[in-house]
Design an enzyme around this catalytic site. Structure first.
Site, PDB file in Angstrom:
ATOM      1  N   SER A  25      -7.345  -9.145   2.959  1.00 51.64           N
ATOM      2  CA  SER A  25      -7.438  -7.795   2.378  1.00 51.64           C
ATOM      3  C   SER A  25      -7.544  -7.743   0.865  1.00 51.64           C
ATOM      4  O   SER A  25      -6.885  -6.934   0.206  1.00 51.64           O
ATOM      5  CB  SER A  25      -6.255  -6.930   2.827  1.00 51.64           C
ATOM      6  OG  SER A  25      -6.337  -6.717   4.195  1.00 51.64           O
ATOM      7  N   GLU A  80     -13.754   3.174   1.802  1.00 49.30           N
ATOM      8  CA  GLU A  80     -14.401   2.077   2.517  1.00 49.30           C
ATOM      9  C   GLU A  80     -15.269   2.600   3.664  1.00 49.30           C
ATOM     10  O   GLU A  80     -16.382   2.133   3.887  1.00 49.30           O
ATOM     11  CB  GLU A  80     -13.344   1.099   3.020  1.00 49.30           C
ATOM     12  CG  GLU A  80     -13.854  -0.302   2.946  1.00 49.30           C
ATOM     13  CD  GLU A  80     -12.778  -1.357   2.978  1.00 49.30           C
ATOM     14  OE1 GLU A  80     -12.952  -2.273   3.771  1.00 49.30           O
ATOM     15  OE2 GLU A  80     -11.788  -1.277   2.230  1.00 49.30           O
ATOM     16  N   ASP A 140      -4.706  -2.132   6.338  1.00 45.89           N
ATOM     17  CA  ASP A 140      -4.736  -2.949   5.120  1.00 45.89           C
ATOM     18  C   ASP A 140      -4.307  -2.146   3.894  1.00 45.89           C
ATOM     19  O   ASP A 140      -3.518  -2.613   3.062  1.00 45.89           O
ATOM     20  CB  ASP A 140      -6.146  -3.514   4.887  1.00 45.89           C
ATOM     21  CG  ASP A 140      -6.654  -4.294   6.086  1.00 45.89           C
ATOM     22  OD1 ASP A 140      -5.837  -4.599   6.975  1.00 45.89           O
ATOM     23  OD2 ASP A 140      -7.855  -4.587   6.135  1.00 45.89           O
TER      24      ASP A 140
HETATM   25  C1  GLA Z   1      -9.652  -5.422   9.206  1.00 44.13           C
HETATM   26  C2  GLA Z   1      -9.561  -3.905   9.042  1.00 44.13           C
HETATM   27  C3  GLA Z   1      -8.224  -3.367   9.566  1.00 44.13           C
HETATM   28  C4  GLA Z   1      -7.934  -3.889  10.981  1.00 44.13           C
HETATM   29  C5  GLA Z   1      -8.157  -5.399  11.057  1.00 44.13           C
HETATM   30  C6  GLA Z   1      -8.061  -5.921  12.467  1.00 44.13           C
HETATM   31  O1  GLA Z   1      -8.725  -6.037   8.366  1.00 44.13           O
HETATM   32  O2  GLA Z   1      -9.716  -3.531   7.695  1.00 44.13           O
HETATM   33  O3  GLA Z   1      -8.229  -1.966   9.535  1.00 44.13           O
HETATM   34  O4  GLA Z   1      -8.690  -3.204  11.938  1.00 44.13           O
HETATM   35  O5  GLA Z   1      -9.425  -5.790  10.547  1.00 44.13           O
HETATM   36  O6  GLA Z   1      -6.775  -5.791  12.959  1.00 44.13           O
END
Ligand code: GLA
Length: 384
Positions: A130, A164, A176
């Site tokens: 993230s 996003e 995230d």
């Molecule tokens: C990415 C997305 C999150 C989530 C994950 C999977 O990180 O940004 O929102 O869906 O994948 O758990």
């Protein structure tokens, strides 16, 4: 692994702009312990913010522009107008996260003020930790600091997610941004993504988190991600619902053979993962290691067999760590999938054994180069 600090980023600002920054903010990346692809299905997730961050050192400017310098992209230098109308920047795709956030803050009625921003991060990008959500949260903090305003952390997370979804084009869920905004030291956060309520789950003090980057750069992420999301919506629609949260695992299992096999398996992953996430939160809170080890293992298998988001090298990495852990290490792929990282949770004395096993065999067997990233559950951007 930590290559940056507040002092170092302030110094980088001074070297570039020729004066001290007025202030510095940072926002953490995250590791998800369990609860994958459940957030956009109104389900449960259990992430922790980690001690790797996006930092922004900044000073005000007299005009209504942001001048943004990105350390991680060879000091690329861009100017962004503080208006709702934003034009996509194909040459500097990283700056689209900032443009999207500016657009959302303007739409939400904030009056923004110009600034010189120096951005640097020690989160690997494309690793599933993230870095983009942490960039969004750090930018919101910096911009509101410049304009002398405050924001509720959950609202900040929602604006980052909207940036996003609407500007960058990834249909991500809320996990995230929310954990980057609201993480807590030494704790994971159990989030109910239906109503965004949270419960801090303190980790046993003698347990540690080890992240291992598989060396597989995440590919095709956005298209595969958006497709999984659609498949989940289709499965919910079979039951006349808009979200899988409204469907019980028992109802799904009773419908085996009645909905197409792909939708069935996608939904089985999500609904069984919700149940595992609740079990994992209690196991973490109560120090029940064997329960945590079991549910993390089942979570990985479900991502591999039902949701089809792992890769052969990542499956092997999980096996190597699980076998070195001898039942004392919970381990699974973490994040959106198709590459990226594996997360392990284990008592501190077990961690060196896991690291040694990865270093000894993983590269030799798969040809992929692993990176060991020891991590600590840390405070969120708006929690400190
Ligand atoms: C990415 C997305 C999150 C989530 C994950 C999977 O990180 O940004 O929102 O869906 O994948 O758990």
């Amino acid at each position: 692994m930590n290559t940056l600090s507040d002092a170092r980023v302030s110094e980088l600002f001074s070297q570039f702009f020729g004066s001290q920054p007025q202030a510095l903010v940072k926002a953490p990346g995250r590791v998800n312990l369990i609860g994958e692809h459940t957030d956009y299905n109104g389900g449960f997730v259990l992430p922790a913010a980690i001690n790797y961050h996006t930092y922004i050192a900044f000073s005000p400017r007299a005009d209504r522009l942001l001048r943004v310098v990105a350390w991680n992209f060879n000091h690329a230098d861009v100017l962004i107008p503080l208006t709702e109308e934003q034009i996509e920047d194909e040459q500097h795709p990283w700056s689209n996260y900032i443009r999207g956030v500016v657009q959302q803050l303007c739409r939400a009625g904030f009056t923004l003020a110009g600034g010189d921003l120096y951005i640097a991060g020690d989160l690997p990008s494309g690793a599933g930790l993230s870095s983009s959500a942490s960039l969004e949260m750090a930018v919101i903090r910096a911009l509101l600091n410049l304009s002398g305003e405050t924001i509720d952390p959950t609202k900040a997370a929602l604006l980052g997610q909207a940036a996003e979804n609407q500007f960058v084009g990834c249909n991500c869920g809320i996990m995230d941004q929310l954990i980057s905004a609201r993480g807590q030291t030494n704790s994971a956060l159990l989030i109910d993504c239906q109503d965004l309520s949270t419960r801090a789950v303190t980790m046993p003090s003698d347990w540690e988190i080890l992240i291992v980057h598989s060396g597989v750069k995440r590919g095709l992420v956005d298209s595969e991600y958006n497709q999984r999301r659609q498949q989940c919506e289709q499965a919910a629609a079979h039951f006349g619902q808009t979200s899988l949260r409204a469907v019980s695992l028992a109802d799904l299992l009773a419908a085996d053979g009645k909905l197409d096999n792909l939708s069935f398996r996608r939904a089985r992953h999500v609904l069984s993962e919700n149940a595992r996430t609740l079990i994992a939160a209690d196991a973490l809170a109560n120090g029940e290691l064997s329960t945590l080890v079991n549910v993390m293992g089942e979570s990985h298998n479900s991502m591999r067999d039902d949701f089809n988001i792992t890769t052969p090298a990542i499956d092997r990495l999980v096996e190597i760590i699980a076998s070195a852990g001898k039942g004392q290490a919970g381990v699974r792929m973490t994040g959106g999938g198709f590459g990226g990282c594996v997360v392990a949770v284990a008592p501190a004395e077990v961690i060196p054994r896991l690291m040694a096993a990865v270093s000894r065999t993983y590269e030799q067997e798969t040809g992929c180069v692993p990176t060991l990233i020891p991590a600590k559950a840390s405070a969120g951007a708006f929690s400190s």
